[in-house]
Scaffold this motif. Structure first.
Motif, PDB file in Angstrom:
ATOM      1  N   LYS A  13     -14.938  15.876  34.784  1.00  0.00           N
ATOM      2  CA  LYS A  13     -14.227  17.169  34.828  1.00  0.00           C
ATOM      3  C   LYS A  13     -14.440  17.907  36.150  1.00  0.00           C
ATOM      4  N   LYS A  50     -12.891  22.500  29.444  1.00  0.00           N
ATOM      5  CA  LYS A  50     -14.299  22.868  29.606  1.00  0.00           C
ATOM      6  C   LYS A  50     -14.381  24.334  30.012  1.00  0.00           C
ATOM      7  N   LEU A  69     -20.026  29.459  25.135  1.00  0.00           N
ATOM      8  CA  LEU A  69     -19.945  28.095  25.661  1.00  0.00           C
ATOM      9  C   LEU A  69     -19.122  27.197  24.746  1.00  0.00           C
ATOM     10  N   ARG A  72     -14.003  26.457  23.865  1.00  0.00           N
ATOM     11  CA  ARG A  72     -12.914  25.477  23.761  1.00  0.00           C
ATOM     12  C   ARG A  72     -12.655  25.110  22.299  1.00  0.00           C
ATOM     13  N   TRP A 625     -18.926  22.138  16.725  1.00  0.00           N
ATOM     14  CA  TRP A 625     -20.130  22.020  17.571  1.00  0.00           C
ATOM     15  C   TRP A 625     -21.265  22.888  17.053  1.00  0.00           C
ATOM     16  N   SER A 628     -22.656  22.068  13.594  1.00  0.00           N
ATOM     17  CA  SER A 628     -23.449  20.843  13.487  1.00  0.00           C
ATOM     18  C   SER A 628     -24.957  21.111  13.598  1.00  0.00           C
ATOM     19  N   PHE A 629     -25.333  22.239  14.181  1.00  0.00           N
ATOM     20  CA  PHE A 629     -26.766  22.523  14.323  1.00  0.00           C
ATOM     21  C   PHE A 629     -27.403  22.923  12.990  1.00  0.00           C
TER      22      PHE A 629
ATOM     23  N   VAL B  20     -24.628  22.952  23.502  1.00  0.00           N
ATOM     24  CA  VAL B  20     -23.183  23.189  23.438  1.00  0.00           C
ATOM     25  C   VAL B  20     -22.544  22.841  24.785  1.00  0.00           C
ATOM     26  N   MET B  23     -22.120  19.218  24.925  1.00  0.00           N
ATOM     27  CA  MET B  23     -21.020  18.769  24.069  1.00  0.00           C
ATOM     28  C   MET B  23     -19.668  19.030  24.729  1.00  0.00           C
ATOM     29  N   ASP B  24     -19.558  20.185  25.372  1.00  0.00           N
ATOM     30  CA  ASP B  24     -18.307  20.545  26.043  1.00  0.00           C
ATOM     31  C   ASP B  24     -18.070  19.606  27.227  1.00  0.00           C
ATOM     32  N   GLN B  25     -19.119  19.345  27.997  1.00  0.00           N
ATOM     33  CA  GLN B  25     -19.003  18.479  29.163  1.00  0.00           C
ATOM     34  C   GLN B  25     -18.639  17.054  28.753  1.00  0.00           C
ATOM     35  N   ASN B  26     -19.259  16.567  27.673  1.00  0.00           N
ATOM     36  CA  ASN B  26     -19.131  15.152  27.314  1.00  0.00           C
ATOM     37  C   ASN B  26     -18.205  14.886  26.135  1.00  0.00           C
ATOM     38  N   ASP B  27     -17.430  15.905  25.718  1.00  0.00           N
ATOM     39  CA  ASP B  27     -16.478  15.758  24.615  1.00  0.00           C
ATOM     40  C   ASP B  27     -17.122  15.156  23.377  1.00  0.00           C
ATOM     41  N   VAL B  28     -18.276  15.694  23.031  1.00  0.00           N
ATOM     42  CA  VAL B  28     -18.997  15.202  21.855  1.00  0.00           C
ATOM     43  C   VAL B  28     -18.254  15.646  20.589  1.00  0.00           C
ATOM     44  N   PRO B  30     -18.781  15.938  16.683  1.00  0.00           N
ATOM     45  CA  PRO B  30     -19.700  15.850  15.535  1.00  0.00           C
ATOM     46  C   PRO B  30     -19.056  15.210  14.312  1.00  0.00           C
TER      47      PRO B  30
END
Lengths: 721, 169
Positions: A13, A50, A69, A72, A625, A628-629, B20, B23-28, B30
């Protein structure tokens, strides 16, 4: 460049002409306007790929919190509403048919105008939850429609503290961490709720300053900052503050110069404070005597010192408002109000709750033509009514049920969140009596399922928005992506409805630019300049930093013009509502809602709304995201208590009291004191507000006692991990 | 040569911002059982009658001479000389899981095709002049990146200070 290198750059990116990735600036609008951090949005083919915090942004300088963060996934949540909907099943079931915007507008206009003609405009309640960016437009919209019943989450959030400050010193005064030598972090968590605020405390520590944390729980702020931790019993903040005042007065650590010249009602206050000798304060709060003494000594003898004006934590008890006032009085007692390094009244509100150090006309704009009362909650909470330009919506349940003093017939909401309302099930039953409900929302929430018409709104990334920041900054952003599906911005919907409803209002009829142009009068900024800045913040030439002490010289915005230990505004309601001018203390549990036997039967004190870092009310529970925590809702229970009940880590437990019952996973911890439990709110499947009594309200502010609920819990049969 | 990503537990609060950002950087995703390449957790204990929490954020250690690289039969894993990060080429991975056996920290994971997934130190970002996503995001300064030389020097200074303190001048 070889193809695989380009592919690798795209995967990583990296912006640039080779990758076709661009970066545009906007701001986050997920939490309250106190933050709204600058965001750099990385885009490819019109989609967000991103986000990062905007470096050099006057508010957040490159840093975002956990929630920001996740922007997205928040914007692209799977349950984003796509088109206008009309309910076809029973309320709450979630069956809808798709309709056009024209049909939706026509039906809303017909129904709302119908209620107005038959019952009067006040029978339409205009509610707003999150977000808050449209509030000046929306309040004026409600008033121009003719209803005084504009209300919001302010009925349960922050405003009690604002009222506490206003009745005491006349203005809200924020801690001047940059110049202080001691920070009394009353109910200060910081890390999980206001990610930038720890920087100021870190700076103080680095200068060798002292920090006292007052909190029933052990938090990261306790670990990283506390020289002293006063782990009080939930809801006893007032007794602790009065106990500290007792020690300060007994030891003659009072700032007499300030008290003699700038305060009102000291003798009465000092006489009342005598009741809170160290033994009494210690017994009431559970804090050891020597710790209270040490905290009082440090706070009074370290100059300047400031304290944390807790947003809501202190306020969420039936005695919350007065507890807050008792804390604020410590500033007057020690001469730390309106001095550098103490608590400093900021400049007046510039735009949407925020003072940015330059004037705007947003307050005049939003409150124009406020209709006549009676307003919801006005009779029951007269202090709230005097100090706020909106209804106290915690009285909605009662008025819906009784129809007194007049029936409510329709609810129009931007961001309806039923789970904000104590005893949510009861509130839902009360809502069922309404003829018509509209919800304008981003997502297909469980609250939206109660509406007759649901309209899809877009996020801050998809609209034009305006924000101000401390230090004289203002930022206008244009959309960084096109609105998803058929969604529109909240204000666009409001302006469309002005036409559909036939509302006569010279500015609202002209739209967003005309309204903002009006509000910018006196700011030294023009709409054209803001637009030309290309989504970047610019500084107002009218910016004038506040000089501490100015307000004291001018005299305070209180009836006496002084810092009022005994509030003359509150004194007016002694006869009618038994409100005390002094910051009197009463037990947060001992009242008609919690009779003696009930206090024995439900021995656990439950806090609803203890913050976690990856959620903001109900807005992140459906973001994959962050969810999931902690995939399942959880209650933090004291380890020894739980073991005694035969509960192990991760067991499914049921919390119950006379109001309701919910099931969730137990987390055993020593961070929560014996006899206490704490959970995060906003989960549909485990809504903490089911355990909060709808009538258990603070008589001064109308705030619900989210943070002091008596209950008990037990392991669900077969509910082991 | 290259850099090190440092973690300072004295500044961490387990806020998950790093996770997070990763995850955003690597398109993770879940929903496919994937998680961030950085694990965040808190470990509670009672010290002196008080509850104390250790807050931790852990990822690939990017070892100087990593076991995973040694055991990888296909050359999928390697040290990137420029950045010092332990990187991998997804397309060469045969899913033998030798790296998982070898790693003392339990870092390597595998996607639903059985191919290696792990933190690559954002080495492409580093080469392009950007910061690793987690370091860039950490709001509290718990994660930082330093050159190995600077780190060695700071260690030496710290040791000198300890010695001076112990033995005086």
């Amino acid at each position: 460049m070889p193809l695989e290198s380009v592919q690798e750059l795209i995967r990583a990116k990296i912006p640039g002409p080779t990758t076709g990735i661009t970066v545009k600036q906007t701001f986050c609008d997920i939490c309250a306007p106190g933050n709204h951090c600058g965001i750099d949005v990385f885009l490819r083919d019109g989609r967000i790929i991103k986000v990062e915090g905007t470096p050099g942004h006057p508010h957040n300088n490159g840093k975002l919190c956990t929630k920001g963060l996740a922007s997205r996934q928040y914007v692209y949540r799977q349950d984003r509403l796509r088109v206008p909907l009309r309910r076809i099943g029973p309320r709450g079931e979630g069956r809808f048919e798709e309709i056009s915007w024209e049909e939706a507008y026509a039906e809303i206009a017909e129904r709302l105008n119908g209620v107005k003609d038959k019952f009067g405009a006040n029978s339409v309640v205009f509610f707003t939850g999150y977000s808050k960016w449209y509030r000046p437009f929306y309040q004026r919209f409600a008033f121009s429609f003719g209803s005084v019943n504009y209300c919001s989450d302010d009925s349960v959030c922050n405003n009690s503290g604002v009222m506490g400050m206003k009745t005491t010193g006349g203005r809200v005064a924020m801690p001047d961490l940059r110049n202080t030598r001691l920070f009394l972090g009353w109910a200060y968590g910081g890390y999980y709720s206001s990610h930038l605020s720890p920087n100021g405390v870190k700076g103080l520590k680095a200068r060798g300053g002292k920090v006292i944390i007052v909190d029933p729980r052990v938090t990261p702020a306790v670990k990283h900052f506390a020289d002293l931790h006063l782990q009080l019993k939930t809801g006893t903040d007032g007794a602790l503050a009065l106990g500290m005042a007792n020690i300060i007065i007994e030891n003659n650590w009072v700032d007499w110069q300030y008290v003699n010249n700038h305060t009102y009602g000291f003798d009465e206050y000092a006489a009342y404070v005598r009741r809170f000798d160290p033994d009494t304060a210690s017994r009431l709060t559970g804090v050891p005597k020597d710790l209270i003494y040490e905290a009082a000594r440090l706070f009074a003898q370290t100059k300047p010192a400031c304290l944390n004006p807790s947003g809501s934590t202190v306020a969420h008890h039936i005695n919350g408002f007065q507890n807050y006032r008792a804390i604020v009085c410590l500033l007057g007692l020690t001469g730390n109000y309106d001095v550098a390094g103490g608590n400093v009244p900021g400049t007046a509100e510039t735009y949407i709750y925020k003072g940015a150090g330059f004037p705007m006309k947003s307050v005049e704009f939003s409150r124009r033509g406020r209709p006549r009362k009676p307003i919801v909650g006005g009779e029951r909470f007269p202090l709230w009514d005097e100090l706020n330009e909106e209804a106290q919506d915690m009285d909605l349940t009662r008025q819906l049920e009784t129809g007194e003093p007049y029936p409510l017939k329709a609810l129009f909401a931007l961001g309806l969140n039923l789970k904000m309302f104590p005893d949510t099930e009861r509130f839902k039953r009360a809502l069922a009596q309404l003829d018509f409900i509209v919800d304008v929302d981003l997502f297909q929430t469980d609250s939206a399922k109660w509406a007759d018409i649901v309209l899809p709104v877009c996020s801050s990334f998809e609209r034009t928005d305006f924000k101000v920041y401390g230090g004289g900054w203002a930022q206008l952003v244009r959309p960084v992506i096109a609105p998803l599906y058929e969604s529109k911005s909240d204000t666009e919907i409001l302006f469309d409805l002005v036409k559909a409803l036939g509302i006569k209002d010279p500015l609202l009829e002209k739209g967003y630019d005309a309204c903002l142009t009006y509000m910018l009068r006196g700011s030294g900024l023009t709409l054209d300049e803001l637009k030309a800045a290309d989504n970047k913040p610019i500084r107002s030439p009218r910016f004038a930093p506040y000089v501490p002490g100015t307000y004291t010289k001018e005299g305070y915005d209180t009836p006496s013009g002084k810092f009022e230990f005994a509030s003359q505004v509150i004194a007016k309601y002694k006869e009618s509502h038994n409100l005390d001018a002094l910051p009197t203390y009463r037990n947060p549990f001992r009242d008609e809602k919690n009779p003696e036997e009930s206090r024995k039967k439900y021995p656990i004190v439950l806090t609803v709304g203890a913050r976690i870092p990856f959620a903001l009310h109900s807005r992140f529970h459906d973001v994959p995201w962050t969810r999931s925590f902690r995939p399942e809702p959880q209650v933090d229970v004291n380890r020894a208590d739980a073991e005694e009940k035969g509960i192990a880590e991760g067991d499914l437990v049921e919390l119950f009291n006379p109001t309701g019952r919910i099931r969730l996973r137990a987390h055993l911890t020593d961070k929560v004191a014996p006899g206490q439990a704490a959970l995060y709110h906003g989960y549909t499947e485990a809504n903490g507000c089911e355990l909060v009594d709808a009538g258990h309200l603070d008589p001064y502010s109308g705030f619900p006692a989210y943070k002091s609920n008596l209950c008990d819990y037990e392991k669900v049969k077969g509910g082991g991990r | 040569m290259g850099d090190l990503i440092l973690f300072g537990p004295e500044r961490c609060v387990a806020c998950y911002a790093c996770a997070v950002a990763c995850m955003d950087q690597n398109d993770v995703d879940p929903s496919r059982g994937e998680s961030a390449f950085r694990a965040v957790f808190e470990r509670e204990s009672v010290r002196g009658g008080q509850a104390v929490c250790d807050y931790l954020s852990v990822s690939c250690m990017h070892c100087e001479d990593p076991y995973c690289v040694k055991v990888c039969p296909t050359g999928c894993l390697r040290k990137d000389q420029e950045t010092g990060m332990t990187v991998y080429d997804h397309s060469v991975c045969i899913g033998c899981r030798s790296c998982a056996q070898a790693c003392p920290f339990g870092v390597p994971r595998y996607n639903d095709e059985g191919r290696l997934l792990k933190c690559d130190g954002c080495h492409t970002r580093l080469k392009a002049g950007y910061e690793a996503a987690c370091v860039r995001a950490c709001p509290h300064g718990a994660l930082s990146r330093v050159s190995k030389e600077a780190f060695a020097l700071s260690l030496r200074r710290k040791n000198e200070a300890i010695m001076l303190n112990l033995y005086g001048r």
